[in-house]
Design a protein around this motif. Structure first.
Motif, PDB file in Angstrom:
ATOM      1  N   GLY A   4     -15.483 -76.655 -56.918  1.00  0.00           N
ATOM      2  CA  GLY A   4     -14.088 -76.714 -56.517  1.00  0.00           C
ATOM      3  C   GLY A   4     -13.772 -78.176 -56.673  1.00  0.00           C
ATOM      4  N   LEU A   5     -14.386 -79.294 -56.928  1.00  0.00           N
ATOM      5  CA  LEU A   5     -13.803 -80.548 -57.074  1.00  0.00           C
ATOM      6  C   LEU A   5     -12.947 -80.870 -58.385  1.00  0.00           C
ATOM      7  N   SER A   6     -11.962 -81.833 -58.142  1.00  0.00           N
ATOM      8  CA  SER A   6     -11.144 -82.233 -59.166  1.00  0.00           C
ATOM      9  C   SER A   6     -11.922 -83.403 -59.688  1.00  0.00           C
ATOM     10  N   ALA A   7     -11.326 -83.954 -60.886  1.00  0.00           N
ATOM     11  CA  ALA A   7     -12.039 -84.928 -61.901  1.00  0.00           C
ATOM     12  C   ALA A   7     -12.569 -86.009 -61.043  1.00  0.00           C
TER      13      ALA A   7
ATOM     14  N   ARG B  99     -16.873 -89.368 -58.586  1.00  0.00           N
ATOM     15  CA  ARG B  99     -17.340 -89.877 -57.434  1.00  0.00           C
ATOM     16  C   ARG B  99     -18.532 -89.475 -56.773  1.00  0.00           C
ATOM     17  N   ALA B 100     -18.864 -88.123 -56.734  1.00  0.00           N
ATOM     18  CA  ALA B 100     -20.038 -87.490 -56.355  1.00  0.00           C
ATOM     19  C   ALA B 100     -21.141 -87.922 -57.021  1.00  0.00           C
ATOM     20  N   ILE B 101     -20.982 -87.921 -58.398  1.00  0.00           N
ATOM     21  CA  ILE B 101     -22.122 -88.112 -59.305  1.00  0.00           C
ATOM     22  C   ILE B 101     -22.489 -89.492 -59.086  1.00  0.00           C
TER      23      ILE B 101
ATOM     24  N   GLN C 271     -18.818 -89.964 -47.830  1.00  0.00           N
ATOM     25  CA  GLN C 271     -18.355 -89.857 -49.223  1.00  0.00           C
ATOM     26  C   GLN C 271     -17.385 -90.705 -49.592  1.00  0.00           C
ATOM     27  N   PRO C 272     -17.640 -91.614 -50.800  1.00  0.00           N
ATOM     28  CA  PRO C 272     -16.416 -92.482 -51.350  1.00  0.00           C
ATOM     29  C   PRO C 272     -15.462 -92.101 -51.922  1.00  0.00           C
ATOM     30  N   PHE C 273     -14.073 -92.725 -51.747  1.00  0.00           N
ATOM     31  CA  PHE C 273     -13.026 -92.275 -52.406  1.00  0.00           C
ATOM     32  C   PHE C 273     -12.477 -93.751 -53.083  1.00  0.00           C
TER      33      PHE C 273
ATOM     34  N   GLU D 182     -13.141 -99.069 -53.116  1.00  0.00           N
ATOM     35  CA  GLU D 182     -13.083 -97.773 -52.786  1.00  0.00           C
ATOM     36  C   GLU D 182     -13.315 -97.832 -51.130  1.00  0.00           C
ATOM     37  N   SER D 183     -12.985 -96.606 -50.571  1.00  0.00           N
ATOM     38  CA  SER D 183     -13.248 -96.487 -49.196  1.00  0.00           C
ATOM     39  C   SER D 183     -14.124 -95.131 -48.917  1.00  0.00           C
ATOM     40  N   ASP D 184     -14.994 -95.236 -47.842  1.00  0.00           N
ATOM     41  CA  ASP D 184     -15.890 -94.220 -47.376  1.00  0.00           C
ATOM     42  C   ASP D 184     -15.135 -93.442 -46.207  1.00  0.00           C
TER      43      ASP D 184
END
Length: 385
Positions: free
Chosen positions: A61-64, A69-71, A114-116, A161-163
């Protein structure tokens, strides 16, 4: 220089639930990507993204951008693993630790950080709120708080990015700030710093930061850990988990305080800071069995790192010098022999009779070596005629 600023989020119960669901989904996706990378032996970001991108979006359910970022988090984790393997941090090839680290795919905790990036998270510094992507849509107006100086640094210098992290029931954001280095001033002299166990730091001015309280504190924690480990009950395991890293945080706080005071003195007096280069000290010395745990867990490097970055941020010159025989060399006549240091605490030169606390003498020697090193480093380069 890069600094990490931590701010505390203040979510409502509904916002906290959305954040937790998002964090769990991102880590499930990262674990899936890690398993595919391990099975296919694919650790390149682009190649792995081609394999799992569509599945990560549809299944979790993740958007693009969160999927990307997860990969990327998975690829970075494997890169860190390879670095640790090459440096020997996980034992020799074929050892149990090495086999355990390489024998199965990586897995991420359900609530791992998780990084954003800026496409998933934006800051509103004036209102002290953030807008962050979640599985339930964009959360807007999520309030945060922090120390005044850190919030100012965040507003002026945040980059990249921020975690998002969750620990002990609280939510935080770790933001990377790129602060321009101030110009390093020309020192009038140096402040030598000798690091140790009995005395955490002793300066060439004679200021002594004793480590006895920290030693007692660590021994008390070690005794408590032994008691809880001996019980081997579910309750003792929970208590051990609650106590985890408490001792480390205390030692870090002590080192921060010491480093802050030393840098403030050097800045106020226009001097640089010099310390011994202690890299590899655990490999160079032979210890009794009862001394090994103390030395292996002592934060020598951390105090040096705190001094280095605080000095850099203040524009104070910082040098590391050769540590050889700093506590056995007489700073007045230069005589160096083991007999000069009759006990751990006392120094007395066998040639000229100079006497004093051994750690203070070592700090003076560190200062003298820094004077010579600074002259050599800043000597003008001769131009061929």
């Amino acid at each position: 220089m890069k600094l990490v600023v931590r701010v505390k989020l203040l979510p409502t119960p509904e916002q906290a639930a959305a954040l937790e669901a998002t964090l769990r989904a991102c880590n499930r996706a990262a674990t899936y990507a890690a398993r595919v990378a391990f099975e296919q032996n694919v650790y390149s970001r682009n190649d792995l993204q081609k394999l799992v991108y569509a599945e990560v979006k549809s299944t979790f359910g993740l958007s693009a951008q969160p999927a990307v970022r997860a990969i990327k988090k998975t690829v970075d984790a494997y890169a860190t693993l390879r670095t640790n393997l090459r440096s020997g941090n996980l034992g020799k090839v074929g050892s149990k630790r090495w086999a355990k680290a390489t024998g199965s795919p990586l897995a991420f905790r359900a609530q791992a950080a998780q990084p954003f990036d800026d496409r998933c998270l934006s800051w509103q510094h004036g209102a002290r709120t953030v807008s962050i992507w979640t599985l339930n849509g964009r959360l807007k107006g999520l309030h945060y708080t922090g120390q005044v100086d850190q919030l100012k640094t965040l507003a002026e210098f945040r980059r990249g990015e921020s975690d998002l992290i969750y620990t002990k029931g609280k939510w935080y954001l770790l933001a990377t700030c790129d602060i321009p280095d101030p110009e390093v001033f020309e020192p009038v002299d140096f402040l030598g710093v000798d690091r140790g166990i009995v005395n955490l730091a002793t300066t060439s001015d004679g200021t002594n930061y004793q480590g006895r309280r920290l030693v007692r504190y660590r021994r008390w924690h070690a005794a408590k850990r032994s008691e809880l480990q001996a019980k081997q009950t579910r309750s003792s395991v929970r208590r051990l988990a609650r106590r985890a890293k408490k001792e480390s945080r205390h030692a870090t706080h002590v080192n921060h305080r010491i480093a802050k005071e030393i840098v403030a003195v050097a800045q106020r007096t226009g001097r640089g800071i010099a310390v011994e280069e202690l890299g590899g000290i655990r490999d160079r010395v032979r210890l009794r069995r009862d001394q090994r745990a103390t030395l292996s867990s002592w934060p020598f490097h951390q105090l040096g790192a705190h001094l280095a970055y605080k000095a850099r941020r203040a524009g104070v010159p910082f040098l590391e010098v050769d540590p050889a025989h700093t506590s056995q060399c007489c700073p007045r006549c230069g005589n160096t022999e083991r007999a000069n240091r009759s006990t751990r605490d006392h120094f007395r030169c066998r040639r000229c009779g100079l006497a004093g606390p051994a750690d203070h003498v070592a700090g003076v020697n560190v200062r003298n070596r820094a004077r010579s090193a600074w002259v050599l480093v800043n000597a003008p380069v001769p131009v061929p005629g």
